[in-house]
Design an enzyme around this catalytic site. Structure first.
Site, mmCIF file in Angstrom:
data_model
loop_
_atom_site.group_PDB
_atom_site.id
_atom_site.type_symbol
_atom_site.label_atom_id
_atom_site.label_comp_id
_atom_site.label_asym_id
_atom_site.label_seq_id
_atom_site.Cartn_x
_atom_site.Cartn_y
_atom_site.Cartn_z
ATOM 1 N N ALA A 11 42.990 40.710 51.511
ATOM 2 C CA ALA A 11 42.354 41.286 50.328
ATOM 3 C C ALA A 11 43.004 42.621 49.984
ATOM 4 C CB ALA A 11 40.865 41.484 50.592
ATOM 5 N N SER A 13 45.921 43.357 49.239
ATOM 6 C CA SER A 13 47.220 43.572 49.886
ATOM 7 C C SER A 13 48.330 43.687 48.853
ATOM 8 C CB SER A 13 47.525 42.408 50.825
ATOM 9 O OG SER A 13 47.621 41.208 50.080
ATOM 10 N N ALA A 34 42.930 30.859 36.516
ATOM 11 C CA ALA A 34 41.968 31.566 37.367
ATOM 12 C C ALA A 34 40.955 30.577 37.933
ATOM 13 C CB ALA A 34 41.242 32.635 36.560
ATOM 14 N N THR A 35 40.755 30.626 39.257
ATOM 15 C CA THR A 35 39.730 29.786 39.885
ATOM 16 C C THR A 35 38.456 30.574 40.167
ATOM 17 O OG1 THR A 35 40.691 30.281 42.036
ATOM 18 C CG2 THR A 35 41.405 28.235 40.961
ATOM 19 N N HIS A 50 41.756 42.644 36.907
ATOM 20 C CA HIS A 50 42.925 41.763 36.756
ATOM 21 C C HIS A 50 43.291 41.577 35.287
ATOM 22 C CE1 HIS A 50 43.763 40.066 40.821
ATOM 23 N NE2 HIS A 50 42.598 40.623 41.053
HETATM 24 N N1 GTP Z 1 37.506 33.660 35.723
HETATM 25 C C1 GTP Z 1 38.506 34.554 35.802
HETATM 26 N N2 GTP Z 1 38.883 34.966 37.026
HETATM 27 C C2 GTP Z 1 39.903 35.845 37.105
HETATM 28 C C3 GTP Z 1 40.576 36.326 35.942
HETATM 29 N N3 GTP Z 1 41.531 37.190 36.357
HETATM 30 C C4 GTP Z 1 41.458 37.236 37.701
HETATM 31 N N4 GTP Z 1 40.481 36.428 38.168
HETATM 32 C C5 GTP Z 1 40.100 36.169 39.555
HETATM 33 O O1 GTP Z 1 40.095 37.353 40.321
HETATM 34 C C6 GTP Z 1 40.333 37.001 41.700
HETATM 35 C C7 GTP Z 1 41.148 38.052 42.434
HETATM 36 O O2 GTP Z 1 40.466 39.283 42.438
HETATM 37 P P1 GTP Z 1 40.402 40.287 43.707
HETATM 38 O O3 GTP Z 1 39.368 39.782 44.645
HETATM 39 O O4 GTP Z 1 40.236 41.657 43.168
HETATM 40 O O5 GTP Z 1 41.837 40.175 44.413
HETATM 41 P P2 GTP Z 1 42.214 40.826 45.796
HETATM 42 O O6 GTP Z 1 42.489 39.690 46.734
HETATM 43 O O7 GTP Z 1 41.188 41.817 46.264
HETATM 44 O O8 GTP Z 1 43.475 41.705 45.499
HETATM 45 P P3 GTP Z 1 45.009 41.392 45.432
HETATM 46 O O9 GTP Z 1 45.549 41.326 46.829
HETATM 47 O O10 GTP Z 1 45.586 42.523 44.629
HETATM 48 O O11 GTP Z 1 45.152 40.085 44.709
HETATM 49 C C8 GTP Z 1 41.102 35.684 41.683
HETATM 50 O O12 GTP Z 1 40.400 34.734 42.430
HETATM 51 C C9 GTP Z 1 41.131 35.258 40.204
HETATM 52 O O13 GTP Z 1 40.774 33.899 40.047
HETATM 53 C C10 GTP Z 1 40.150 35.854 34.663
HETATM 54 O O14 GTP Z 1 40.681 36.219 33.615
HETATM 55 N N5 GTP Z 1 39.101 34.979 34.662
#
Ligand code: GTP
Length: 173
Positions: A11, A13, A34-35, A50
């Site tokens: 997370a 990273s 996006a999932t 994001h």
């Molecule tokens: N529904 C939807 N989900 C999104 C969108 N943009 C990003 N996401 C979701 O946001 C999630 C990632 O967010 P974070 O939990 O902040 O990511 P992280 O793992 O902490 O950080 P990183 O290591 O930088 O990726 C992913 O599962 C994407 O599916 C969007 O436009 N719509």
């Protein structure tokens, strides 16, 4: 056959940012699949973070379950697609499919088995979830095992694989 790149990491990273950078080597228009779902305030904020980073050269497709079908339906519109992320996809499958982990894994196998017929390059983001202590609850252990198996299946089928640690990418394959 189009190139498939997997980016894994913990997370925050930097894996999504690195994956977006890989996709931005391709000309617009780029598809972001996006999932994740904005089920609560925290997730809404994560999604907004994001979305704020992606410019108008990206178009978002939201699909929590039918990921392979969504890629097939939209790939012709884009020069590259980015799937973010496998971990939430399999979590959605685990909790919503009657067949649980076995059904989720079968879907991952089918998804990876289709890489050879993709017509658009695909960058895939996933999480390394199994490196901490053994989770207390059986469902969490089941999810941890599923995530590890799914990553291994996708990594084996991908052309390139990276892990990001502390914001830095390391090429594994
Ligand atoms: N529904 C939807 N989900 C999104 C969108 N943009 C990003 N996401 C979701 O946001 C999630 C990632 O967010 P974070 O939990 O902040 O990511 P992280 O793992 O902490 O950080 P990183 O290591 O930088 O990726 C992913 O599962 C994407 O599916 C969007 O436009 N719509």
């Amino acid at each position: 056959m189009s190139r498939v790149v997997l980016v894994t990491g913990g997370a925050r990273s930097g894996k999504s940012r690195f994956a977006e950078g890989l996709a931005e080597k391709y000309a617009p228009l780029r598809g972001y699949l996006a999932t994740g779902e904005a089920g609560d305030t925290e997730m809404t904020q994560r999604i907004a973070r994001h979305q704020g980073r992606r410019g108008p050269e990206w178009q978002t497709v939201e699909e929590p379950l039918r990921v392979a079908e969504a890629i097939r339906a939209h790939e012709a519109r884009f020069n590259v697609m980015l799937l973010d992320c496998v971990t939430l996809w399999i979590s959605n499958l685990l909790f919503r499919c009657p067949g649980g982990a076995a059904e989720a894994l079968a879907q991952v196998e089918s998804f990876a088995g289709g890489f050879g017929s993709l017509t658009t390059p695909l960058v895939i983001v996933t999480n390394e979830v199994g490196m901490g202590i053994v989770p207390e609850h059986p469902i969490s252990r089941s999810f941890r095992d599923l995530a590890g198996e799914a990553n291994e299946i996708i990594a084996a089928a991908a052309d390139e694989v990276y892990v990001t640690i502390s914001g830095l990418p390391l090429r594994l394959k």
